[in-house]
Design a protein around this motif. Structure first.
Motif, PDB file in Angstrom:
ATOM      1  N   GLY A  14     -51.597 -54.965 -21.053  1.00  0.00           N
ATOM      2  CA  GLY A  14     -52.403 -53.663 -21.092  1.00  0.00           C
ATOM      3  C   GLY A  14     -53.722 -54.012 -21.843  1.00  0.00           C
ATOM      4  N   THR A  15     -54.697 -53.494 -21.339  1.00  0.00           N
ATOM      5  CA  THR A  15     -56.149 -53.749 -22.012  1.00  0.00           C
ATOM      6  C   THR A  15     -56.068 -53.634 -23.243  1.00  0.00           C
ATOM      7  OG1 THR A  15     -57.279 -52.932 -19.937  1.00  0.00           O
ATOM      8  CG2 THR A  15     -58.525 -52.959 -21.739  1.00  0.00           C
ATOM      9  N   THR A  25     -57.595 -57.214 -34.417  1.00  0.00           N
ATOM     10  CA  THR A  25     -57.499 -55.763 -35.301  1.00  0.00           C
ATOM     11  C   THR A  25     -56.415 -55.048 -35.702  1.00  0.00           C
ATOM     12  OG1 THR A  25     -57.166 -54.281 -33.161  1.00  0.00           O
ATOM     13  CG2 THR A  25     -59.625 -55.353 -33.681  1.00  0.00           C
ATOM     14  N   GLY A  26     -55.298 -55.591 -35.160  1.00  0.00           N
ATOM     15  CA  GLY A  26     -54.215 -55.041 -35.706  1.00  0.00           C
ATOM     16  C   GLY A  26     -53.794 -53.555 -35.259  1.00  0.00           C
ATOM     17  N   VAL A  27     -54.944 -53.104 -34.379  1.00  0.00           N
ATOM     18  CA  VAL A  27     -54.342 -51.631 -33.977  1.00  0.00           C
ATOM     19  C   VAL A  27     -53.573 -51.510 -32.763  1.00  0.00           C
ATOM     20  CG1 VAL A  27     -55.850 -49.775 -32.713  1.00  0.00           C
ATOM     21  CG2 VAL A  27     -57.123 -51.200 -34.539  1.00  0.00           C
ATOM     22  N   PRO A  28     -52.410 -50.874 -32.940  1.00  0.00           N
ATOM     23  CA  PRO A  28     -51.680 -50.673 -31.765  1.00  0.00           C
ATOM     24  C   PRO A  28     -52.215 -50.140 -30.589  1.00  0.00           C
ATOM     25  CG  PRO A  28     -51.196 -48.962 -33.455  1.00  0.00           C
ATOM     26  CD  PRO A  28     -52.416 -50.000 -34.173  1.00  0.00           C
ATOM     27  N   ALA A  29     -51.362 -50.298 -29.563  1.00  0.00           N
ATOM     28  CA  ALA A  29     -51.960 -49.835 -28.242  1.00  0.00           C
ATOM     29  C   ALA A  29     -51.781 -48.218 -28.338  1.00  0.00           C
ATOM     30  CB  ALA A  29     -50.778 -50.271 -27.232  1.00  0.00           C
ATOM     31  N   ASP A  32     -54.871 -43.874 -31.863  1.00  0.00           N
ATOM     32  CA  ASP A  32     -55.560 -42.516 -31.147  1.00  0.00           C
ATOM     33  C   ASP A  32     -57.113 -42.900 -31.140  1.00  0.00           C
ATOM     34  OD1 ASP A  32     -56.608 -40.049 -30.653  1.00  0.00           O
ATOM     35  OD2 ASP A  32     -55.948 -38.904 -32.863  1.00  0.00           O
ATOM     36  N   PRO A  33     -57.485 -42.657 -29.900  1.00  0.00           N
ATOM     37  CA  PRO A  33     -58.877 -42.858 -29.682  1.00  0.00           C
ATOM     38  C   PRO A  33     -59.713 -41.978 -30.182  1.00  0.00           C
ATOM     39  CG  PRO A  33     -58.035 -42.329 -27.716  1.00  0.00           C
ATOM     40  CD  PRO A  33     -56.890 -42.542 -28.845  1.00  0.00           C
ATOM     41  N   ALA A  34     -59.181 -40.863 -30.457  1.00  0.00           N
ATOM     42  CA  ALA A  34     -60.154 -39.841 -30.974  1.00  0.00           C
ATOM     43  C   ALA A  34     -60.418 -39.773 -32.595  1.00  0.00           C
ATOM     44  CB  ALA A  34     -59.541 -38.222 -30.646  1.00  0.00           C
ATOM     45  N   ALA A  51     -61.806 -51.751 -30.344  1.00  0.00           N
ATOM     46  CA  ALA A  51     -60.316 -51.503 -30.114  1.00  0.00           C
ATOM     47  C   ALA A  51     -60.086 -50.061 -29.608  1.00  0.00           C
ATOM     48  CB  ALA A  51     -59.461 -51.927 -31.263  1.00  0.00           C
ATOM     49  N   ARG A  52     -61.128 -49.133 -30.281  1.00  0.00           N
ATOM     50  CA  ARG A  52     -61.088 -47.579 -30.002  1.00  0.00           C
ATOM     51  C   ARG A  52     -61.558 -47.422 -28.339  1.00  0.00           C
ATOM     52  NH1 ARG A  52     -63.124 -45.941 -35.709  1.00  0.00           N
ATOM     53  NH2 ARG A  52     -61.003 -45.859 -36.687  1.00  0.00           N
ATOM     54  N   ILE A  53     -62.593 -48.408 -28.229  1.00  0.00           N
ATOM     55  CA  ILE A  53     -63.244 -48.122 -26.960  1.00  0.00           C
ATOM     56  C   ILE A  53     -62.212 -48.836 -25.732  1.00  0.00           C
ATOM     57  CG2 ILE A  53     -64.991 -49.218 -25.183  1.00  0.00           C
ATOM     58  CD1 ILE A  53     -66.968 -49.381 -27.680  1.00  0.00           C
ATOM     59  N   ALA A  54     -61.434 -49.735 -26.126  1.00  0.00           N
ATOM     60  CA  ALA A  54     -60.503 -50.099 -25.295  1.00  0.00           C
ATOM     61  C   ALA A  54     -59.307 -49.249 -25.081  1.00  0.00           C
ATOM     62  CB  ALA A  54     -59.671 -51.463 -25.703  1.00  0.00           C
ATOM     63  N   ALA A  55     -59.033 -48.582 -26.170  1.00  0.00           N
ATOM     64  CA  ALA A  55     -58.090 -47.514 -26.109  1.00  0.00           C
ATOM     65  C   ALA A  55     -58.413 -46.144 -25.061  1.00  0.00           C
ATOM     66  CB  ALA A  55     -57.625 -46.982 -27.516  1.00  0.00           C
ATOM     67  N   VAL A  56     -59.499 -45.940 -25.242  1.00  0.00           N
ATOM     68  CA  VAL A  56     -60.155 -44.927 -24.644  1.00  0.00           C
ATOM     69  C   VAL A  56     -60.227 -45.351 -23.029  1.00  0.00           C
ATOM     70  CG1 VAL A  56     -61.977 -43.223 -23.955  1.00  0.00           C
ATOM     71  CG2 VAL A  56     -61.582 -43.914 -26.378  1.00  0.00           C
ATOM     72  N   PHE A  57     -60.463 -46.439 -22.607  1.00  0.00           N
ATOM     73  CA  PHE A  57     -60.473 -46.761 -21.206  1.00  0.00           C
ATOM     74  C   PHE A  57     -59.001 -46.988 -20.791  1.00  0.00           C
ATOM     75  CE2 PHE A  57     -59.438 -50.597 -18.455  1.00  0.00           C
ATOM     76  CZ  PHE A  57     -60.592 -50.099 -17.278  1.00  0.00           C
ATOM     77  N   GLN A  58     -58.053 -47.477 -21.829  1.00  0.00           N
ATOM     78  CA  GLN A  58     -56.811 -47.522 -21.266  1.00  0.00           C
ATOM     79  C   GLN A  58     -55.984 -46.160 -20.741  1.00  0.00           C
ATOM     80  OE1 GLN A  58     -54.517 -49.748 -20.718  1.00  0.00           O
ATOM     81  NE2 GLN A  58     -52.535 -48.831 -20.806  1.00  0.00           N
TER      82      GLN A  58
END
Length: 339
Positions: A14-15, A25-29, A32-34, A51-58
């Motif tokens: 996953g992205t 980053t250690g940010v989990p999949a 929260d992108p918000a 990582a947040r930009i990636a989470a929003v894309f995902q």
């Protein structure tokens, strides 16, 4: 030929998981992108933003479904930080996103003194593409004469299909491809046809489209005047607003240079988000196909809606962050009432 591949098969990951691993980053999949927007800080802050930009894309690409090929980076003092890398080297039909590449080829000839912006080309009834996008097909009175500058304005704002053929009159297909190869973009190529002055818009990869945009804003692709012309057109109020720029104010839209491309079931968009001072901040190439609604070329298509939500969130999340490199300030928007 359009090459398609399942978006998960291409990576096997996953992205967001990829972004967390690569960036450390250690940010989990499931992050929260918000979360609140960050502030301009050090490398760690930028890693979290990526990582947040990636989470929003995902989230948004999964919600829209279909196949996605994308490459997104966040500018930084030590070079671009990759946020999204999904099937980024897959060569696919770029459709009207490649109008940027066509404009680059034409303006390269201008920069070398082989062509001028006030050179006139003839718009004949035979050259007009009917039923597609743009305004030349709406004229209803031919022939007429327009300048190369006018052609490029229509090519990059309202994505005029006839403007592609008019570009071919001054920069044939073979020459477009030669120029792009010489500039380092062998996968970003138009597709020649029997008439040497006409072509289909051809192929690219998300990475090459991204890199072409990065070179453009860095000033290494064209002269300063030609660079400004391309960015001014892509950032203008009349340029594409259904996708990344849709949920933005007029001032925010002026900070985004973008170009979309659509055909059959594909819905693509690529561009650059600038910070408030005009420095490049986020560069994106978002290619998508296979979603439902192939006959919907409006703002309600799932992939277009996904890009609109992604653009809004990225604008919010990146508030307070600074871009890097050459600044390109937007032109002041002054509506007119005629007169």
């Amino acid at each position: 030929m359009t090459i398609r591949m399942d978006r998960r098969t291409a990576l096997g990951l996953g992205t967001v998981a990829t972004a967390g691993t690569v960036l450390g980053t250690g940010v989990p999949a499931a992050a929260d992108p918000a979360e609140e927007a960050g502030t301009a800080g050090g490398p760690r802050d930028r890693e979290r933003l990526a990582a947040r930009i990636a989470a929003v894309f995902q989230r948004e690409s999964t919600r829209a479904g279909g196949n996605w090929q994308a490459y997104v980076s966040l500018a930084g003092p030590d070079g671009p930080l990759v946020a999204v890398d999904e099937s980024a080297d897959l060569r696919i039909e770029a459709y009207s996103v490649n109008k940027i590449a066509v404009a680059v080829a034409v303006l390269d000839k201008v920069d070398r003194g082989l062509l001028t912006l006030d050179h006139q080309v003839e718009v004949t009834e035979a050259i007009v593409v009917t039923g597609g996008d743009g305004i030349f097909s709406l004229d209803g009175a031919y022939p007429s004469l327009v300048t190369v500058g006018h052609v490029l304005a229509n090519l990059l704002t309202v994505s005029d299909d006839t403007a592609v053929r008019l570009c071919g009159l001054v920069c044939p297909a073979a020459e477009v491809n030669q120029i792009l190869v010489a500039k380092g973009f062998p996968n970003t190529q138009v597709q020649p046809v029997a008439n040497p002055n006409r072509f289909f818009l051809g192929t690219s990869t998300p990475r090459e489209t991204h890199d072409l945009l990065r070179a453009l804003v860095a000033g290494t692709l064209l002269s300063p005047a030609s660079t400004d012309r391309v960015l001014r057109l892509l950032r203008s109020p009349v340029a594409f607003t259904d996708g990344v720029r849709r949920e933005m104010s007029s001032a925010e839209r002026a900070r985004v240079a973008t170009k979309a491309g659509w055909f059959v079931d594909a819905r693509h968009e690529a561009g650059v988000i600038f910070d408030t001072a005009g420095a490049p901040l986020v560069t994106y190439a978002l290619f998508a196909d296979g979603q439902p609604g192939a006959d919907d070329f409006g703002a309600t298509h799932p992939a277009v809606q996904a890009r609109a939500r992604w653009g809004r969130r990225v604008m919010d999340l990146s508030a307070g962050f600074n871009g890097t490199g050459t600044t390109h300030r937007e032109r002041t928007y002054r509506p007119s009432n005629g007169g």
